[in-house]
Design a protein around this motif. Structure first.
Motif, short mmCIF file in Angstrom:
data_model
loop_
_atom_site.label_atom_id
_atom_site.label_comp_id
_atom_site.label_asym_id
_atom_site.label_seq_id
_atom_site.Cartn_x
_atom_site.Cartn_y
_atom_site.Cartn_z
N ARG A 561 0.83 -1.21 0.00
CA ARG A 561 0.00 0.00 0.00
C ARG A 561 0.86 1.25 0.00
NH1 ARG A 561 -0.51 2.78 4.06
NH2 ARG A 561 -0.13 1.09 5.53
N PHE A 562 1.91 1.25 0.81
CA PHE A 562 2.81 2.40 0.87
C PHE A 562 3.52 2.61 -0.48
CE2 PHE A 562 7.35 3.55 1.69
CZ PHE A 562 7.14 4.90 1.87
N ILE A 563 3.98 1.51 -1.08
CA ILE A 563 4.69 1.61 -2.36
C ILE A 563 3.78 2.20 -3.43
CG2 ILE A 563 5.64 0.21 -4.22
CD1 ILE A 563 6.85 -1.63 -2.12
N VAL A 564 2.54 1.74 -3.47
CA VAL A 564 1.62 2.22 -4.49
C VAL A 564 1.36 3.71 -4.34
CG1 VAL A 564 -0.79 2.12 -5.23
CG2 VAL A 564 0.49 0.02 -4.92
N HIS A 565 1.11 4.15 -3.14
CA HIS A 565 0.85 5.58 -2.94
C HIS A 565 2.11 6.41 -3.15
CE1 HIS A 565 -2.72 3.80 -1.06
NE2 HIS A 565 -3.31 4.94 -1.36
N LEU A 566 3.25 5.80 -2.94
CA LEU A 566 4.50 6.50 -3.21
C LEU A 566 4.69 6.73 -4.71
CD1 LEU A 566 7.07 7.65 -1.89
CD2 LEU A 566 8.12 5.40 -2.14
N VAL A 567 4.46 5.68 -5.51
CA VAL A 567 4.63 5.85 -6.96
C VAL A 567 3.56 6.76 -7.53
CG1 VAL A 567 5.79 3.62 -7.21
CG2 VAL A 567 3.32 3.74 -7.49
N LEU A 568 2.37 6.76 -6.94
CA LEU A 568 1.34 7.70 -7.39
C LEU A 568 1.74 9.14 -7.07
CD1 LEU A 568 -1.94 5.79 -6.47
CD2 LEU A 568 -0.95 6.13 -8.74
N PHE A 569 2.42 9.33 -5.95
CA PHE A 569 2.95 10.67 -5.64
C PHE A 569 4.01 11.07 -6.65
CE2 PHE A 569 6.25 13.25 -3.70
CZ PHE A 569 5.53 14.33 -3.23
N PHE A 570 4.90 10.14 -6.97
CA PHE A 570 5.93 10.43 -7.98
C PHE A 570 5.28 10.80 -9.32
CE2 PHE A 570 9.03 7.38 -5.69
CZ PHE A 570 9.40 8.41 -4.83
N ARG A 571 4.25 10.06 -9.68
CA ARG A 571 3.59 10.35 -10.95
C ARG A 571 2.93 11.73 -10.92
NH1 ARG A 571 -0.87 6.14 -13.04
NH2 ARG A 571 1.00 4.90 -13.50
N ALA A 572 2.31 12.08 -9.81
CA ALA A 572 1.64 13.37 -9.72
C ALA A 572 2.62 14.53 -9.73
CB ALA A 572 0.79 13.42 -8.44
N THR A 573 3.84 14.28 -9.22
CA THR A 573 4.85 15.35 -9.18
C THR A 573 5.83 15.24 -10.35
OG1 THR A 573 6.13 13.98 -7.62
CG2 THR A 573 4.70 15.69 -6.70
N HIS A 574 5.49 14.39 -11.33
CA HIS A 574 6.25 14.28 -12.58
C HIS A 574 7.71 13.88 -12.34
CE1 HIS A 574 2.76 16.11 -14.42
NE2 HIS A 574 2.86 17.15 -13.60
N GLN A 575 7.89 12.85 -11.51
CA GLN A 575 9.23 12.32 -11.30
C GLN A 575 9.58 11.32 -12.39
OE1 GLN A 575 11.10 13.58 -8.72
NE2 GLN A 575 9.33 14.90 -8.40
N ALA A 576 10.87 11.17 -12.65
CA ALA A 576 11.31 10.28 -13.72
C ALA A 576 11.18 8.82 -13.29
CB ALA A 576 12.78 10.59 -14.07
N MET A 577 10.43 8.05 -14.06
CA MET A 577 10.27 6.61 -13.78
C MET A 577 9.61 5.96 -14.98
SD MET A 577 7.22 6.87 -10.99
CE MET A 577 5.71 7.76 -11.34
N LYS A 578 9.70 4.64 -15.04
CA LYS A 578 9.11 3.88 -16.14
C LYS A 578 7.64 3.61 -15.83
CE LYS A 578 13.38 1.57 -17.58
NZ LYS A 578 14.05 0.26 -17.78
N GLU A 579 6.78 4.01 -16.75
CA GLU A 579 5.35 3.87 -16.53
C GLU A 579 4.93 2.40 -16.47
OE1 GLU A 579 2.66 5.84 -15.96
OE2 GLU A 579 4.14 7.40 -15.55
N GLU A 580 5.59 1.56 -17.25
CA GLU A 580 5.18 0.15 -17.24
C GLU A 580 5.46 -0.50 -15.89
OE1 GLU A 580 9.20 0.43 -19.40
OE2 GLU A 580 7.30 1.54 -19.29
N LEU A 581 6.55 -0.07 -15.23
CA LEU A 581 6.85 -0.61 -13.90
C LEU A 581 5.85 -0.08 -12.87
CD1 LEU A 581 10.76 -0.39 -13.80
CD2 LEU A 581 9.29 -2.18 -14.71
N THR A 582 5.53 1.20 -12.99
CA THR A 582 4.54 1.79 -12.09
C THR A 582 3.19 1.07 -12.22
OG1 THR A 582 5.63 3.94 -12.28
CG2 THR A 582 3.38 3.92 -11.44
N ASN A 583 2.79 0.83 -13.45
CA ASN A 583 1.51 0.16 -13.67
C ASN A 583 1.52 -1.26 -13.11
OD1 ASN A 583 0.49 2.41 -15.01
ND2 ASN A 583 1.23 1.70 -17.00
N SER A 584 2.66 -1.94 -13.21
CA SER A 584 2.76 -3.30 -12.66
C SER A 584 2.61 -3.29 -11.15
CB SER A 584 4.09 -3.92 -13.06
OG SER A 584 4.20 -4.07 -14.46
#
Length: 943
Positions: A561-584
């Motif tokens: 749960r923490f990891i998911v909300h962390l990556v959603l925060f990164f996505r909202a703040t436009h941090q560099a990451m691979k979208e396919e990994l985030t979606n997984s």
């Protein structure tokens, strides 16, 4: 018994007090009050009178203050404490037992106390009075303790709390308020779990499970605080390192140099140097993490006597030293200045040495928690004001009177360079204890002197980052200061080790003491948050999730749960990451939500996936929902989340009906009809419910219903086919036309819808034909009246009664024949409706879409329809011949041959060779029968 025991103890104490009062009076004022601790053997032999006085004091404390904690080394090591109370989680009934307290707002005040080189990191926690923890256990708490896993049961509400926070704060401007909400939720839950741990202490297994959850949430809380501080600074200060003017330009006024101090220089350094500012934030965060343990220890431990006397036992022994020393005595210092033990190379009293070690340990704990003032206060209360002064030496010098001559006090140490040099020299002395070395080592930037007392990964990170910041500060001061005297040089070792955040973690991971701890989940996350490497962090978290699906090291649900909300925060703040990994990662969380039956949360998290994945996952989720009301609720949640409901519900039905594929080509009309509806069949039937909620999906509902009915008809599960046919509302054809007209304004349906309706009518015609044949079969075989019989030797009365029964029989027989003729005619018409279906034949599309190529699904549908023609039409021909032949309509039977052979209908094309042979055999029997009716073999009357 308790009262009697208390009275006896009180009387005994009063008698001892009276007998020893003169001795106590005589000794009063000659020496500082002794502690209630064990003394050395040598001192005990010569201190009998003091032992008596101490016995009085202990006895008095045992009577009047039974809860007093004795100040002994043993009690110090085993001191227990009760954690402070905070508001409970918002989703639990136990929250009503806690008094509401307003939360403080976290602030990012990086320049409030630059003389201390660190930010005043403001905690979001609000501590309630300690007596809050003494309240009675609530009903909810009792219920939680009865659970198999109290920690997880008490924390289930976190999933909904996090979802609501995420749903309510969607804009980028609200991201930091969102993180603050996460902190508050975790903090409240940590407090509740601490309470459960204390309650479940007698149940070892439950206590361990609850402690595991508590650990996860405490680490998560610390990580949210770190994220909040780091990214708040990025937002407020920006990523550019040189936004402010150079110090030389700032200090020039009208061509003349203005006064500037060390503190001003470092303030400007922190404003323009992003890396060093982030490093100081990490130091503040680590000190904040250590503050909880420090607060608990500080409130429950009393180190020394209330009288501010340092080395009190050594002082007493010096004041009461006998004129002739005994040879067995160890050499004690004979002077009481702070440097005496080192200068004279002599010892302190055993108890004083023990006190000294514990005091130094406690001072280091204070510094580790960022509580230098608290450490100085303890030093003064312990009679070591000189040590409190030495702890002041690291502060940056600043004299505000140069700018505003209003009598402001001077801050910091003007001879800070001298103080640091002395500290570096002092820690080289082997006679200095490790905690004293660590105290002055960490304040002077000496990493090597600090690491020996560091025990955890957090301690190591704190020591390294504090040394890194200290070295950068020292470099800036020596480069920019304009002191009237030359600064004292520091050892070469100070500047030789150039530290950067990546190098810090590289060295820490090489340390054997904390190597394993450095690779734990939360510490890896914290490491990459500090480094700002979101790309690598997401890759690591993806690997954990991926490996957790196969290995035993499954990622805990709260961590996921923490990891998911962390990556959603990164996505909202436009941090560099691979979208396919985030979606997984999000998909893994959705899968766990489905498994754990958090149904009301699935839609929102599915909405964060790409469109195709949204359809896949929500359809997979809906497959397991069978309750009709819950189905409607899930569709409502999907609508609020903006999901494509028509496509999702279509996919649900397709998924369910594709669980068992049927090979239409391997079937034949000779197989026996199956009447049992299996559980798998029931799922397919109920799946149509997903498409009948909304009238706009009626065309799709009909299309999917046709597909399921094709499979049922193919395996002769006609009862199931009829049941799913009735699932579709009878006005569906009209609804399809009406909805299309409302959407387009046209009355002409598209080709696909017209073919769907035609197929629906074809299936309806077939089901009606089968139902009509079943009615005929039942009437023919079970409805014919039974002829009454008359036994031999019957009497006249019996014969009369028999004649009466015969008349009734003949009437019933006539009615039966009439009904059978009518039913035969009806059955014949229904079967002919299928065999002679208008406009191309049964299960043949009248309209073909020539503009678009058929996709795989259309090809499969066409194959199934062709297979059903070959399966159904020959069988209906055989049924019709059976009906006509049984009713002696032989001429009609022979006409069936004309219909099958007709080029207009081309029914002969759907017959296999063996089926044609069987049909010819049946026609031969009818032809033989027609000869008895004065007709030729083809059914024509003879002249």
């Amino acid at each position: 018994m308790a009262e009697a025991s208390f009275d006896e103890s009180f009387n005994f104490k009063r008698q001892v007090r009276r007998s020893l009062q003169p001795l106590a009076t005589m000794l009063e004022g000659k020496s500082p009050a002794l502690r209630e601790q064990e003394m050395s053997k040598t001192f005990r032999k010569r201190s009998t009178n003091l032992n008596v006085q101490r016995s009085l004091q202990i006895l008095e404390e045992s009577i009047y203050t039974p809860s007093h904690i004795a100040r002994t080394a043993r009690n110090l090591r085993h001191t227990t404490y009760t954690p402070k109370q905070v508001l409970s989680g918002s989703k639990f009934d136990v929250s009503s037992k806690f008094r509401p307290t307003p939360k403080k707002t976290p602030q990012s005040s990086f320049f409030k106390s630059r003389d201390n080189f660190h930010t005043s990191f403001t905690s979001t926690s609000v501590l309630l009075p300690e007596e809050e923890m003494a309240e009675e256990i609530t009903t909810t708490n009792i219920g939680l303790l009865l659970e198999e896993d109290p920690g997880n049961s008490a924390s289930k509400g976190l999933y909904l709390d996090f979802k609501e926070c995420l749903q309510n704060k969607t804009s980028q401007d609200e991201m930091f308020a969102l993180v603050q909400d996460y902190e508050t939720i975790c903090e409240d839950q940590v407090t509740l779990l601490k309470k459960l741990v204390t309650r479940a202490s007698k149940q070892e297994e439950k206590c361990q499970k609850t402690s595991d959850v508590l650990y996860l949430l405490k680490e998560e809380l610390a990580s949210w605080k770190l994220l909040h501080a780091l990214y708040r600074d990025k937002m407020e200060m920006g990523l550019e390192q040189n936004t402010s003017a150079d110090i030389e330009e700032l200090m020039m006024v009208d061509g003349k140099r203005k006064y500037y101090s060390d503190k001003i220089i470092i303030d400007e350094l922190f404003k323009r140097d992003y890396i060093i500012r982030q490093g100081q934030i990490v130091v503040d965060w680590l000190e904040h993490c250590a503050r909880e343990d420090f607060d608990n220890m500080a409130e429950n431990i009393k180190f020394f006597s209330d009288r501010a006397v340092g080395w009190e036992n050594t002082l007493y022994r010096l004041q009461n030293k006998p004129p002739v020393s005994m040879g067995s005595e160890r050499p004690l210092v004979d002077e009481m200045d702070p440097d005496a033990p080192i200068r004279q190379n002599k010892l302190l009293d055993d108890l004083d040495k023990e006190d000294e070690d514990r005091l130094l340990h406690y001072i280091f704990i204070c510094i580790r928690a960022g509580q230098v003032k608290r450490a100085q206060e303890v030093c003064r209360k312990s009679g070591q004001s000189w040590r409190a002064a030495t702890l002041e030496g690291y502060r940056l010098y600043h004299d505000g009177n140069f700018e505003k001559p209003e009598g402001e006090p001077v801050q910091g140490n003007a001879y800070r360079d001298v103080w640091k040099s002395v500290c570096w020299t002092m820690v080289q002395d082997p006679r200095i204890g490790q905690y004293e070395k660590a105290i002055y080592g960490i304040l002077s930037g000496n990493l090597r002197a600090t690491l020996p007392v560091c025990k955890s990964w957090l301690d190591y990170v704190w020591a390294y980052f504090r040394a890194m910041v200290d070295m950068r500060v020292e470099e800036e001061i020596r480069a920019k200061t304009k002191c009237t005297r030359p600064l004292v040089p520091l050892p070469d070792e100070y500047f030789q080790k150039v530290l950067t955040p990546p190098k810090v973690f590289q060295e820490i991971e090489a340390c054997e003491n904390v190597r394993e701890e450095a690779h734990t989940w939360y510490h890896v996350i914290q490491k990459y948050l500090i480094l700002g490497d979101t790309h690598r962090l997401v890759e690591m978290m993806y690997e954990w999730v991926r490996q957790g699906k196969h290995d035993k090291m499954r990622v805990p649900m709260h961590l996921l749960r923490f990891i998911v909300h962390l990556v959603l925060f990164f996505r909202a703040t436009h941090q560099a990451m691979k979208e396919e990994l985030t979606n997984s990662i999000i998909e893994a969380y959705i899968e766990n939500l489905i498994t754990e039956k958090h149904h009301q949360l699935v839609a929102h998290y599915v909405s964060h996936l790409p469109s195709e994945a949204q359809v896949y996952w929500y359809a997979k989720f809906l497959e397991g929902i069978t309750d009709r009301e819950e189905q409607q609720q899930c569709l409502s949640l999907a609508e609020k989340a903006g999901l494509d409901i028509p496509l999702i519900t279509k996919t649900v039905v397709e998924n369910i009906r594709s669980h068992s594929d049927i090979n239409f080509r391997s079937l034949s009309y000779q197989q026996q009809e199956v009447t049992t509806v299996t559980e798998e069949d029931r799922k397919k039937i109920e799946a149509i419910n997903w498409l009948v909620f909304d009238e706009s999906q009626r065309a799709e509902a009909m299309k999917q219903t046709n597909a399921v009915m094709r499979s049922f008809i193919a395996v002769k599960k006609l009862e199931a086919a009829r049941e799913i046919f009735e699932k579709l509302p009878p006005d569906s054809v009209d609804v399809i036309h009406r909805m299309w007209h409302l959407q387009t304004g046209s009355a002409d349906l598209p080709v696909e819808e017209r073919n769907t309706i035609r197929e629906y009518l074809c299936i309806k015609a077939y089901l009606d034909a089968i139902d009509s044949f079943n009615d005929w079969f039942k009437l023919n075989n079970h409805g014919k009246p039974t002829r009454p019989s008359l036994g031999s030797g019957s009497t006249f009365t019996e014969k009369v009664a028999h004649e009466h029964r015969m008349k009734q029989y003949e009437q019933e027989l006539e009615r039966w024949r009439h009904s059978l003729n009518l039913q035969t005619q009806t059955t014949k018409e229904h079967i002919y409706n299928v065999l002679l279906f208008a406009d191309g034949g049964w299960m043949v599309d009248q309209n073909q879409n020539n503009e678009m190529e058929e996709d795989m699904k259309d090809m499969k549908r066409q194959e199934q329809m062709d297979g059903l023609r070959g399966l159904v039409l020959p069988g209906l021909c055989f049924l019709l011949h059976n009906v006509l032949h049984t009713c002696q309509q032989y001429i009609e039977c022979l006409r069936l041959a004309d219909i099958v052979a007709s080029e207009h209908h081309k029914l002969y094309q759907v017959f296999r060779k063996d089926e044609l042979q069987h049909l010819l055999h049946l026609l031969r029997e009818s032809s033989l029968s027609v000869l008895d009716q004065n007709c030729d073999p083809l059914g024509y009357e003879l002249q």
